[in-house]
Design a protein around this motif. Structure first.
Motif, PDB file in Angstrom:
ATOM      1  N   LYS A  94       0.822  -1.207   0.000  1.00  0.00           N
ATOM      2  CA  LYS A  94       0.000   0.000   0.000  1.00  0.00           C
ATOM      3  C   LYS A  94       0.863   1.266   0.000  1.00  0.00           C
ATOM      4  N   ILE A  95       1.886   1.278   0.842  1.00  0.00           N
ATOM      5  CA  ILE A  95       2.735   2.465   0.948  1.00  0.00           C
ATOM      6  C   ILE A  95       3.560   2.670  -0.318  1.00  0.00           C
ATOM      7  N   GLU A  96       3.984   1.587  -0.950  1.00  0.00           N
ATOM      8  CA  GLU A  96       4.710   1.743  -2.219  1.00  0.00           C
ATOM      9  C   GLU A  96       3.807   2.377  -3.266  1.00  0.00           C
ATOM     10  N   ALA A  97       2.545   1.950  -3.311  1.00  0.00           N
ATOM     11  CA  ALA A  97       1.599   2.555  -4.243  1.00  0.00           C
ATOM     12  C   ALA A  97       1.355   4.022  -3.882  1.00  0.00           C
ATOM     13  N   ALA A  98       1.290   4.306  -2.586  1.00  0.00           N
ATOM     14  CA  ALA A  98       1.111   5.698  -2.152  1.00  0.00           C
ATOM     15  C   ALA A  98       2.306   6.556  -2.550  1.00  0.00           C
ATOM     16  N   LYS A  99       3.513   6.023  -2.416  1.00  0.00           N
ATOM     17  CA  LYS A  99       4.713   6.765  -2.816  1.00  0.00           C
ATOM     18  C   LYS A  99       4.643   7.142  -4.290  1.00  0.00           C
ATOM     19  N   ILE A 100       4.241   6.186  -5.115  1.00  0.00           N
ATOM     20  CA  ILE A 100       4.139   6.448  -6.556  1.00  0.00           C
ATOM     21  C   ILE A 100       3.093   7.526  -6.817  1.00  0.00           C
ATOM     22  N   GLY A 101       1.945   7.432  -6.094  1.00  0.00           N
ATOM     23  CA  GLY A 101       0.906   8.451  -6.247  1.00  0.00           C
ATOM     24  C   GLY A 101       1.379   9.826  -5.840  1.00  0.00           C
ATOM     25  N   LEU A 102       2.110   9.897  -4.737  1.00  0.00           N
ATOM     26  CA  LEU A 102       2.616  11.186  -4.267  1.00  0.00           C
ATOM     27  C   LEU A 102       3.683  11.753  -5.196  1.00  0.00           C
ATOM     28  N   GLU A 103       4.410  10.879  -5.866  1.00  0.00           N
ATOM     29  CA  GLU A 103       5.465  11.315  -6.791  1.00  0.00           C
ATOM     30  C   GLU A 103       4.888  11.829  -8.111  1.00  0.00           C
ATOM     31  N   THR A 104       3.813  11.217  -8.587  1.00  0.00           N
ATOM     32  CA  THR A 104       3.411  11.429  -9.981  1.00  0.00           C
ATOM     33  C   THR A 104       2.032  12.042 -10.190  1.00  0.00           C
ATOM     34  N   SER A 105       1.113  11.914  -9.233  1.00  0.00           N
ATOM     35  CA  SER A 105      -0.261  12.366  -9.483  1.00  0.00           C
ATOM     36  C   SER A 105      -0.479  13.778  -8.966  1.00  0.00           C
ATOM     37  N   ARG A 106      -1.620  14.359  -9.341  1.00  0.00           N
ATOM     38  CA  ARG A 106      -2.002  15.678  -8.839  1.00  0.00           C
ATOM     39  C   ARG A 106      -2.878  15.567  -7.593  1.00  0.00           C
ATOM     40  N   ASN A 117      -4.035  15.159  -3.751  1.00  0.00           N
ATOM     41  CA  ASN A 117      -3.429  15.557  -2.487  1.00  0.00           C
ATOM     42  C   ASN A 117      -3.198  14.330  -1.615  1.00  0.00           C
ATOM     43  N   VAL A 118      -2.614  14.537  -0.435  1.00  0.00           N
ATOM     44  CA  VAL A 118      -2.235  13.402   0.417  1.00  0.00           C
ATOM     45  C   VAL A 118      -3.450  12.566   0.799  1.00  0.00           C
ATOM     46  N   ASN A 119      -4.564  13.199   1.151  1.00  0.00           N
ATOM     47  CA  ASN A 119      -5.747  12.433   1.541  1.00  0.00           C
ATOM     48  C   ASN A 119      -6.316  11.632   0.385  1.00  0.00           C
ATOM     49  N   GLU A 120      -6.300  12.207  -0.802  1.00  0.00           N
ATOM     50  CA  GLU A 120      -6.802  11.481  -1.974  1.00  0.00           C
ATOM     51  C   GLU A 120      -5.938  10.259  -2.272  1.00  0.00           C
ATOM     52  N   VAL A 121      -4.629  10.425  -2.148  1.00  0.00           N
ATOM     53  CA  VAL A 121      -3.730   9.283  -2.342  1.00  0.00           C
ATOM     54  C   VAL A 121      -3.990   8.234  -1.268  1.00  0.00           C
ATOM     55  N   MET A 122      -4.194   8.684  -0.036  1.00  0.00           N
ATOM     56  CA  MET A 122      -4.477   7.769   1.066  1.00  0.00           C
ATOM     57  C   MET A 122      -5.694   6.903   0.761  1.00  0.00           C
ATOM     58  N   TYR A 182       9.688  14.635  -3.468  1.00  0.00           N
ATOM     59  CA  TYR A 182       9.836  13.766  -4.644  1.00  0.00           C
ATOM     60  C   TYR A 182       8.781  13.949  -5.725  1.00  0.00           C
ATOM     61  N   HIS A 183       7.800  14.806  -5.507  1.00  0.00           N
ATOM     62  CA  HIS A 183       6.795  14.993  -6.553  1.00  0.00           C
ATOM     63  C   HIS A 183       7.440  15.571  -7.793  1.00  0.00           C
ATOM     64  N   LYS A 184       7.024  15.070  -8.941  1.00  0.00           N
ATOM     65  CA  LYS A 184       7.659  15.447 -10.218  1.00  0.00           C
ATOM     66  C   LYS A 184       7.652  16.964 -10.419  1.00  0.00           C
ATOM     67  N   ALA A 185       6.514  17.600 -10.150  1.00  0.00           N
ATOM     68  CA  ALA A 185       6.430  19.048 -10.360  1.00  0.00           C
ATOM     69  C   ALA A 185       7.367  19.783  -9.429  1.00  0.00           C
ATOM     70  N   ALA A 186       7.434  19.310  -8.163  1.00  0.00           N
ATOM     71  CA  ALA A 186       8.348  19.949  -7.195  1.00  0.00           C
ATOM     72  C   ALA A 186       9.788  19.780  -7.610  1.00  0.00           C
ATOM     73  N   ALA A 187      10.117  18.581  -8.116  1.00  0.00           N
ATOM     74  CA  ALA A 187      11.496  18.298  -8.541  1.00  0.00           C
ATOM     75  C   ALA A 187      11.884  19.188  -9.719  1.00  0.00           C
ATOM     76  N   GLU A 188      10.937  19.461 -10.609  1.00  0.00           N
ATOM     77  CA  GLU A 188      11.254  20.279 -11.775  1.00  0.00           C
ATOM     78  C   GLU A 188      11.508  21.734 -11.389  1.00  0.00           C
ATOM     79  N   LEU A 189      10.867  22.154 -10.256  1.00  0.00           N
ATOM     80  CA  LEU A 189      11.064  23.539  -9.803  1.00  0.00           C
ATOM     81  C   LEU A 189      12.324  23.691  -8.982  1.00  0.00           C
ATOM     82  N   ALA A 190      12.864  22.569  -8.463  1.00  0.00           N
ATOM     83  CA  ALA A 190      14.019  22.635  -7.574  1.00  0.00           C
ATOM     84  C   ALA A 190      15.274  23.040  -8.317  1.00  0.00           C
TER      85      ALA A 190
END
Length: 328
Positions: free
Chosen positions: A271-283, A285-290, A320-328
């Protein structure tokens, strides 16, 4: 002055391990000498034979000493060597009696990343804890079951034996040794010069859970596959045991033996691995991924996420979110 022996093993050595280790200790010496103090370290490269010459196509390394030359050393550093680990260990058995002998004389021993395989082959890790690159954890456990592996750790320090986690986390261990031998002020200075996070202590955020399927228990493999396909739903141990045509206690025993996780731990990790992928790549929020990975209790989700990754879901997303990484 502390004598440091950086080993030059046979095989595909991590040149970055050797170069960074050599540079960090020698930079400490330079900093001390600039303030009129004596250098603390004498760093030398040690091989199995005077003809040893390691190359990666661009650079070559020739050891200054061979194991027969070094009468006494204080710190032995084993870099990572890539390839078939059984062959790597076999090719470098000539180091083993020398490492053991030096340790018995009072030397401390360090392994960087998968250099832990060579260190473990000496027997010095038996009954002790160590870490290595998380990708090599399953293979390490198979080869050295008598060692307590802690693959989420960045550093272990036990009885004069030190190990580091994956890849560039070796720098954290070298920095840890600089602090131990040269003091906190020098370690902080070194961390700034080399831009290393001095307080990083876990490689959990970087671990990609791929499921432990390198076993031959087919009913357990099928149970793992079922979990991975249905993790969003409520799955009970009883349901999995029934699907496997096994009694619950027998099923739980076999599952733990095959995967090194309890059933509940395995479901959580999927479950947490799937959540990590969601937090990294999707739009989302944390509760929606949860909710998408099957959690409805915010506190339980955050607690489990932090237990497995070492950081909160929000911290993970920001890092680790893709959008955040691109702004870093």
């Amino acid at each position: 002055m502390k004598h440091i022996s950086i080993l030059i093993p046979e095989g595909d050595i991590s040149f970055s391990n050797i170069e960074a280790t050599y540079k960090m200790f020698t930079k400490v010496n330079e900093a001390l000498e600039r303030t009129g103090k004596a250098p603390l370290f004498k760093v030398q490269l040690v091989g199995l034979s005077p003809d040893a010459r390691i190359t990666n196509g661009l650079f070559s390394i020739t050891p200054e000493l061979v194991v027969q030359d070094t009468v006494k050393t204080d710190l032995i550093i084993i870099p990572a060597v890539h390839g078939d680990m059984r062959r790597v260990v076999e090719a470098n058995q000539g180091f083993v009696p020398w490492i053991v002998r030096q340790y018995e004389k009072g030397a401390e021993v360090v392994s960087l990343c998968i250099g832990a395989f060579l260190l473990a082959s000496t027997g010095l890790l038996n009954g002790r804890s160590c870490t290595t690159h998380w990708l090599a954890a399953d293979e390490f456990r198979q080869m050295f079951p008598q060692v307590q592996l802690l693959p989420y750790k960045i550093i272990t320090d036990e009885g004069g034996i030190y190990t580091s986690g994956g890849a560039y986390s070796s720098l954290n261990l070298i920095l840890y040794l600089v602090e131990k031998f040269a003091g906190r002020t020098m370690a902080v200075r070194s961390s700034k010069i080399f831009e290393i996070d001095i307080d990083r202590n876990s490689q959990s955020p970087f671990i990609i859970f791929q499921g432990q399927k390198e076993h031959q228990d087919e009913p357990i493999k099928k149970a793992q596959e079922f979990i991975e396909l249905n993790f969003q739903n409520k799955i009970t141990v009883e349901e999995l045991a029934d699907r496997s045509f096994l009694g619950r206690r027998n099923f739980e025993r076999r599952f733990k033996k095959a995967t090194s996780n309890t059933v509940v731990e395995y479901i959580q990790r999927v479950k947490i691995e799937a959540a990590k992928i969601g937090l990294e790549t999707s739009r989302e929020n944390v509760n929606e991924v949860m909710y998408s990975v099957g959690y409805s209790d915010t506190k339980a989700f955050r607690t489990t996420f932090k237990k497995i990754t070492g950081i909160s879901p929000l911290e993970y997303r920001n890092k680790y979110h893709k959008a955040a990484a691109e702004l870093a």
